[in-house]
Design an enzyme around this catalytic site. Sequence first.
Site, PDB file in Angstrom:
ATOM      1  CD1 TRP A 102      -2.150  -2.316   1.472  1.00 51.88           C
ATOM      2  CD2 TRP A 102      -2.972  -1.127  -0.243  1.00 51.88           C
ATOM      3  NE1 TRP A 102      -3.123  -3.069   0.852  1.00 51.88           N
ATOM      4  CE2 TRP A 102      -3.650  -2.369  -0.199  1.00 51.88           C
ATOM      5  CE3 TRP A 102      -3.316  -0.222  -1.244  1.00 51.88           C
ATOM      6  CZ2 TRP A 102      -4.643  -2.717  -1.119  1.00 51.88           C
ATOM      7  CZ3 TRP A 102      -4.310  -0.566  -2.158  1.00 51.88           C
ATOM      8  CH2 TRP A 102      -4.957  -1.792  -2.088  1.00 51.88           C
ATOM      9  CG  ASP A 172      -3.160   4.158   4.015  1.00 55.55           C
ATOM     10  OD1 ASP A 172      -4.218   4.013   4.653  1.00 55.55           O
ATOM     11  OD2 ASP A 172      -2.892   3.525   2.969  1.00 55.55           O
ATOM     12  CE  LYS A 196      -8.731  -1.667   3.667  1.00 58.89           C
ATOM     13  NZ  LYS A 196      -8.789  -2.997   3.077  1.00 58.89           N
TER      14      LYS A 196
HETATM   15  N1  PMP Z   1      -4.480   1.654   2.060  1.00 60.34           N
HETATM   16  C1  PMP Z   1      -4.544   0.480   2.693  1.00 60.34           C
HETATM   17  C2  PMP Z   1      -3.655   0.249   3.882  1.00 60.34           C
HETATM   18  C3  PMP Z   1      -5.427  -0.512   2.241  1.00 60.34           C
HETATM   19  O1  PMP Z   1      -5.487  -1.687   2.871  1.00 60.34           O
HETATM   20  C4  PMP Z   1      -6.247  -0.249   1.134  1.00 60.34           C
HETATM   21  C5  PMP Z   1      -7.268  -1.258   0.622  1.00 60.34           C
HETATM   22  N2  PMP Z   1      -7.051  -2.543   0.893  1.00 60.34           N
HETATM   23  C6  PMP Z   1      -6.123   0.983   0.489  1.00 60.34           C
HETATM   24  C7  PMP Z   1      -5.254   1.929   0.992  1.00 60.34           C
HETATM   25  C8  PMP Z   1      -6.954   1.318  -0.702  1.00 60.34           C
HETATM   26  O2  PMP Z   1      -8.231   1.555  -0.279  1.00 60.34           O
HETATM   27  P1  PMP Z   1      -9.496   1.704  -1.219  1.00 60.34           P
HETATM   28  O3  PMP Z   1      -9.762   0.387  -1.831  1.00 60.34           O
HETATM   29  O4  PMP Z   1     -10.522   2.163  -0.249  1.00 60.34           O
HETATM   30  O5  PMP Z   1      -9.167   2.748  -2.238  1.00 60.34           O
END
Ligand code: PMP
Length: 360
Positions: A102, A172, A196
């Site tokens: 990520w 994040d 989440k």
């Molecule tokens: N950051 C993290 C730590 C994630 O786990 C995720 C999705 N799994 C995202 C960003 C991306 O999120 P989204 O699908 O809501 O755009």
Amino acid sequence: MSRVFNFSAGPAILPETVLQRAKDEMLDWHGSGMSVMEMSHRGKEFQSIIDQAEADFRELLNIPANYKVLFLQGGGTLQFAMVPINLMGARKKADYIVTGAWSEKAVSEARRFGAVHIAASTKAEKYTHAPSQAELDLSPDAAYVHLCTNETIHGVEFFGVPQTGDIPLVADMSSHLLSRPMDVSQYGLIYAGAQKNVGPVGLTAVIVREDLIGHVLPGMPLMLDYATHAHHGSMYNTPPTYAIYIAGLVFQWLKDLGGLTAMEKINVAKAKVIYDAIDNSGFYVNPVAKPDRSRMNIPFTLPDAALDAEFLAGAKERGIQQIKGHKSVGGMRASIYNAMPMAGCQALADYMTEFARIRG
Ligand code: PMP
């Protein structure tokens, strides 16, 4: 009706009492004669819902008064872009700490808007630890320092906060926000997709220090400017009303439970049950350095990938679902967000021990 133990990384398990309450209020919210889904976001009913949600969110995280809370859409992924668009400013340069898939994605997006300096990367050791302060190569002239405090795929969590002096730290926290108390004042900006640990998909929470708002790069759409959302109380356009309502119910659930200190205690105990099942097995492996192991997302492999299908089938028979690992790391992943009860963790640990005994 029987509900499974849902170990999905997201969209993920929600507290049963929250779902039950949403069900009870589905057709007629508090005598309004409407579902929250059917209400105008400009009406007093919805205003009371979003105000209460923000107040509870602020109380849970002890958010200082000089921070704005924004309820946005676009997921964590849009924040990968909104952060550089709003924070790069004249410096046009930012530091990124890369600890997994990520934070890597965040870097790719930031490079479109300015220079990215990699302050640390643990890629060479397959993203298995969180770098210490001494491992950080920080630039004196960065506009901000970005990190992902819980890597959902690699299962690496920061338990300390990197010190960046006057340079704002941007985190994040998509997969562990609200899992424990956080000192918001140590960050310039925090963001998280809700799906989440906070609520349903469709809502993205941003907590941003006021002085960081209002410096958007020229030529950007109004929707990508934090100032637009801050000046309109997250209602410049139609906000994700139902997702905000459910997140609000989750906040109330957390408050009833005793807040984030109480939640953290439970999460520590839940994670221990599963890490113990891994470490005591001589069969399963979690490669992450012990002090940096995520309490929310626990990836583990079996000694032979050929056993995966059998493991998954047996899990399903026991009501243990959505436990297949991300394709980039293989094996299994147990995501044990706030709403996963201890009984689910215990059921998984018992099954793991039994499977290892038979197949080990
Ligand atoms: N950051 C993290 C730590 C994630 O786990 C995720 C999705 N799994 C995202 C960003 C991306 O999120 P989204 O699908 O809501 O755009």
